[in-house]
Design an enzyme around this catalytic site. Structure first.
Site, PDB file in Angstrom:
ATOM      1  N   CYS A 159      40.884  64.578  73.799  1.00 23.65           N
ATOM      2  CA  CYS A 159      40.458  63.596  74.819  1.00 23.65           C
ATOM      3  C   CYS A 159      38.949  63.529  74.702  1.00 23.65           C
ATOM      4  CB  CYS A 159      40.891  64.074  76.207  1.00 23.65           C
ATOM      5  SG  CYS A 159      42.665  64.073  76.428  1.00 23.65           S
ATOM      6  N   ALA A 160      38.481  62.834  73.694  1.00 24.63           N
ATOM      7  CA  ALA A 160      37.127  63.091  73.191  1.00 24.63           C
ATOM      8  C   ALA A 160      36.024  62.229  73.782  1.00 24.63           C
ATOM      9  CB  ALA A 160      37.129  62.929  71.676  1.00 24.63           C
ATOM     10  N   ALA A 161      36.356  61.029  74.254  1.00 18.92           N
ATOM     11  CA  ALA A 161      35.288  60.088  74.640  1.00 18.92           C
ATOM     12  C   ALA A 161      34.610  60.514  75.939  1.00 18.92           C
ATOM     13  CB  ALA A 161      35.885  58.691  74.808  1.00 18.92           C
ATOM     14  N   GLY A 174      32.364  61.682  73.842  1.00 21.42           N
ATOM     15  CA  GLY A 174      32.046  62.426  72.626  1.00 21.42           C
ATOM     16  C   GLY A 174      31.036  63.540  72.780  1.00 21.42           C
ATOM     17  N   GLY A 175      30.669  63.873  74.007  1.00 19.83           N
ATOM     18  CA  GLY A 175      29.658  64.917  74.211  1.00 19.83           C
ATOM     19  C   GLY A 175      30.105  66.258  73.636  1.00 19.83           C
ATOM     20  N   ASP A 192      40.937  59.421  71.472  1.00 15.57           N
ATOM     21  CA  ASP A 192      40.880  59.004  72.876  1.00 15.57           C
ATOM     22  C   ASP A 192      41.767  57.779  73.036  1.00 15.57           C
ATOM     23  OD1 ASP A 192      38.877  59.882  75.352  1.00 15.57           O
ATOM     24  OD2 ASP A 192      39.741  57.876  75.575  1.00 15.57           O
ATOM     25  N   ASP A 233      47.202  57.850  72.104  1.00 12.03           N
ATOM     26  CA  ASP A 233      47.616  58.704  73.213  1.00 12.03           C
ATOM     27  C   ASP A 233      47.897  60.085  72.624  1.00 12.03           C
ATOM     28  OD1 ASP A 233      49.009  60.151  75.100  1.00 12.03           O
ATOM     29  OD2 ASP A 233      50.092  58.422  75.869  1.00 12.03           O
ATOM     30  N   ASP A 261      40.077  68.470  76.748  1.00 14.91           N
ATOM     31  CA  ASP A 261      39.218  68.217  77.919  1.00 14.91           C
ATOM     32  C   ASP A 261      39.956  67.143  78.716  1.00 14.91           C
ATOM     33  OD1 ASP A 261      37.090  68.105  79.635  1.00 14.91           O
ATOM     34  OD2 ASP A 261      35.747  67.032  78.273  1.00 14.91           O
ATOM     35  N   CYS A 304      37.006  69.007  84.499  1.00 15.84           N
ATOM     36  CA  CYS A 304      35.810  69.029  85.362  1.00 15.84           C
ATOM     37  C   CYS A 304      36.282  68.912  86.809  1.00 15.84           C
ATOM     38  CB  CYS A 304      34.797  67.966  84.976  1.00 15.84           C
ATOM     39  SG  CYS A 304      35.434  66.293  84.940  1.00 15.84           S
TER      40      CYS A 304
HETATM   41  C1  LIG Z   1      37.067  64.244  80.740  1.00 15.02           C
HETATM   42  S1  LIG Z   1      37.033  62.867  79.711  1.00 15.02           S
HETATM   43  C2  LIG Z   1      36.533  63.564  78.182  1.00 15.02           C
HETATM   44  C3  LIG Z   1      35.055  63.844  78.076  1.00 15.02           C
HETATM   45  C4  LIG Z   1      34.648  64.230  76.666  1.00 15.02           C
HETATM   46  N1  LIG Z   1      35.429  65.363  76.180  1.00 15.02           N
HETATM   47  C5  LIG Z   1      33.191  64.565  76.557  1.00 15.02           C
HETATM   48  O1  LIG Z   1      32.810  65.737  76.688  1.00 15.02           O
HETATM   49  O2  LIG Z   1      32.370  63.657  76.325  1.00 15.02           O
HETATM   50  C6  LIG Z   1      38.732  62.584  79.452  1.00 15.02           C
HETATM   51  C7  LIG Z   1      39.042  61.534  78.403  1.00 15.02           C
HETATM   52  O3  LIG Z   1      40.455  61.575  78.190  1.00 15.02           O
HETATM   53  C8  LIG Z   1      40.873  60.300  77.788  1.00 15.02           C
HETATM   54  N2  LIG Z   1      42.344  60.284  77.921  1.00 15.02           N
HETATM   55  C9  LIG Z   1      43.092  60.197  79.035  1.00 15.02           C
HETATM   56  N3  LIG Z   1      44.406  60.278  78.734  1.00 15.02           N
HETATM   57  C10 LIG Z   1      44.477  60.430  77.389  1.00 15.02           C
HETATM   58  C11 LIG Z   1      45.553  60.558  76.464  1.00 15.02           C
HETATM   59  N4  LIG Z   1      46.832  60.562  76.874  1.00 15.02           N
HETATM   60  N5  LIG Z   1      45.271  60.680  75.160  1.00 15.02           N
HETATM   61  C12 LIG Z   1      43.988  60.675  74.723  1.00 15.02           C
HETATM   62  N6  LIG Z   1      42.930  60.542  75.551  1.00 15.02           N
HETATM   63  C13 LIG Z   1      43.166  60.430  76.861  1.00 15.02           C
HETATM   64  C14 LIG Z   1      40.102  59.386  78.720  1.00 15.02           C
HETATM   65  O4  LIG Z   1      40.013  58.080  78.172  1.00 15.02           O
HETATM   66  C15 LIG Z   1      38.751  60.093  78.799  1.00 15.02           C
HETATM   67  O5  LIG Z   1      37.861  59.534  77.868  1.00 15.02           O
END
Ligand SMILES: C[S@@+](CC[C@H](N)C(=O)[O-])C[C@H]1O[C@@H](n2cnc3c(N)ncnc32)[C@H](O)[C@@H]1O
Length: 433
Positions: free
Chosen positions: A247-249, A251-252, A271, A297, A316, A369
């Site tokens: 769940c990368a976006a 991207g931090g 993501d 997903d 994450d 978080c």
């Molecule tokens: C907490 S944020 C991630 C922050 C990121 N790791 C960072 O440090 O920049 C959670 C992310 O999970 C993504 N997300 C939610 N459900 C998901 C899924 N089923 N598969 C992949 N990504 C998912 C969201 O779009 C969101 O960008």
């Protein structure tokens, strides 16, 4: 009186109203505002939403009759005015005059007199909060959940949520060292300090626009909270040649992983949100890092996984973000109590699916978080109960990290405000060989 000052108050009221009446996120509402005074509008909108429950209560006490819902932007404007009077150094006379003028810019000249009367009355009279929500400046469901999850810490958490968060930097050690970058900041006059547990982190005494940070455009540095910087080294602690950030976006944490890993190690970033995934690419380009980025997903592994297991997985997970309310005060208004059970189900599904892609002997770091136990230790506990080849590895990277962590029945919690950090939960899970 300046036209610019009134325009800024009108913009802030539109943003606040966009969040409160239309359920928009604060970032989205701010993104659609056209202003020449962005920093001031941001400060007013963030501050007014941060203090929403207290200001709303005060407004109700000051008004003889509630404001009609079709004039909700005027209710927002009054709160922007009250916020200036109670929480900023804007002189009262300017705060009142510009806010009253803003009513005209919002197309409600007939309500300018009301705005004036309410703000002048607020100047003269003091009052005590009427409700529990106003007293703690949070919705009741959050107060109650924190009281139940953190009986000794809930008031400290509420206070941290209402404080302004510091700006933290993460130094890109592929390109420079912490010492060299610190020297650049010192020379530029930006006061900063290290953290004993975070080898790539510097915390600024006051925020600085990224465009003024030395080497930002060339990838020497990123903005990332100290708590978020705990994840990557922990995830890599077991050694990793093939890594997944599920769940990368934006991207931090992915970028941090890549900065610390061996340059030949592969990183796959997934993501589900296409727009947000695009930001990962921009971040990696700026930092001059490589990764495979896919929009998918993560729980539907058939759609994206090539069957080659990962040595390390960072999950994450999407969560309530209750640990980062100080950076996103709109969460207090937009989240509902009923969201938590739904989020916990999504978290459990992601954990269960991704476990299948982990190599025997590999590690998965589960991160949120959130400060709610239903999204954290209870998700991990249920997973461990149901997964015979999973165990928790509770070893921390260093003793300094231990100082900021609260040990939980499963995993560890950093509470918001601890050493200036956001609230994060971590559990390191290992697969039997
Ligand atoms: C907490 S944020 C991630 C922050 C990121 N790791 C960072 O440090 O920049 C959670 C992310 O999970 C993504 N997300 C939610 N459900 C998901 C899924 N089923 N598969 C992949 N990504 C998912 C969201 O779009 C969101 O960008």
């Amino acid at each position: 009186m300046s036209r610019k000052g009134a325009a800024a108050r009108a913009s802030a009221a539109r943003v606040v109203d966009g969040v409160r009446s239309n359920g928009r996120s604060l970032d989205a509402a701010l993104g659609s505002v056209d202003t020449d005074d962005e920093a001031f509008v941001r400060m007013l909108a963030y501050g007014t939403l941060r203090m929403h429950f207290r200001l709303e209560d005060r407004r109700r006490q000051l008004l003889d009759r509630p404001i009609r819902s079709r004039d909700s932007v005027i209710a927002a404007l009054i709160d922007v005015g009250l916020f200036q009077l109670s929480d900023t150094r804007v002189p009262d006379h300017a705060a009142i005059a510009e806010t009253v003028e803003a009513a005209k810019r919002l197309g409600k000249p007939r309500l300018a007199g009301l705005v004036n009367a309410v703000l002048r009355r607020a100047q003269r009279e003091t009052s005590a909060p009427d409700s529990l929500e106003a007293r703690f400046n949070h919705p009741t469901w959050i107060v109650e959940r924190l009281q139940s999850d953190w009986p000794d810490d809930w008031q400290q958490i509420l206070a941290a949520n209402d404080a302004r968060a510091p700006m933290w930097l993460r130094i890109n050690t592929r390109q420079t060292t912490l010492d060299s970058y610190k020297a650049m900041l010192d020379e530029a006059g930006y006061e900063n300090q290290r953290h004993a547990a975070l080898p790539q982190a510097l915390r600024l005494a006051a925020p600085v626009p990224v465009s003024r940070l030395p080497g930002f455009a060339n990838g020497l540095v990123s903005v990332q909270d100290g708590g978020a910087q705990i994840a990557a080294p922990w995830c890599l602690g077991g050694g990793a040649a093939r890594m997944l950030d599920a769940c990368a976006a934006p991207g931090g944490k992915s970028a941090h992983l890549k900065e610390l890993a061996d340059p030949d190690d592969a990183l796959i970033c997934i993501d589900v949100d296409e727009r947000r995934a695009g930001v990962i690419r921009e971040t990696f380009d700026r930092l001059q890092l490589e990764a495979t980025i896919a929009v998918a997903d993560a729980s539907e592994t058939k759609g994206w996984w090539d069957g080659r297991p990962f040595d390390a997985i960072l999950l994450d997970a999407p969560c309530s973000a209750s640990g980062v309310i100080r950076r996103h005060p709109d969460i207090k208004l937009l989240r509902r109590a009923t969201d938590i059970a739904a989020l916990a189900r999504v978290q459990a599904t992601l954990l269960g699916s991704l476990w299948q892609t982990l190599k025997p002997g590999g590690r998965l770091l589960y991160v949120t978080c959130s400060v709610f136990k239903d999204e954290n230790e209870r998700v991990v506990d249920a997973f461990l109960d149901a997964t015979p080849d999973a165990t928790e590895n509770d070893l921390l990277q260093n003793n300094n990290i231990r100082d900021v962590m609260r040990r939980q029945a499963r995993g560890y919690q950093v509470l918001p405000g601890t050493d200036g950090m956001d609230g994060f939960y971590f559990a390191c899970l290992e697969k039997a060989t």
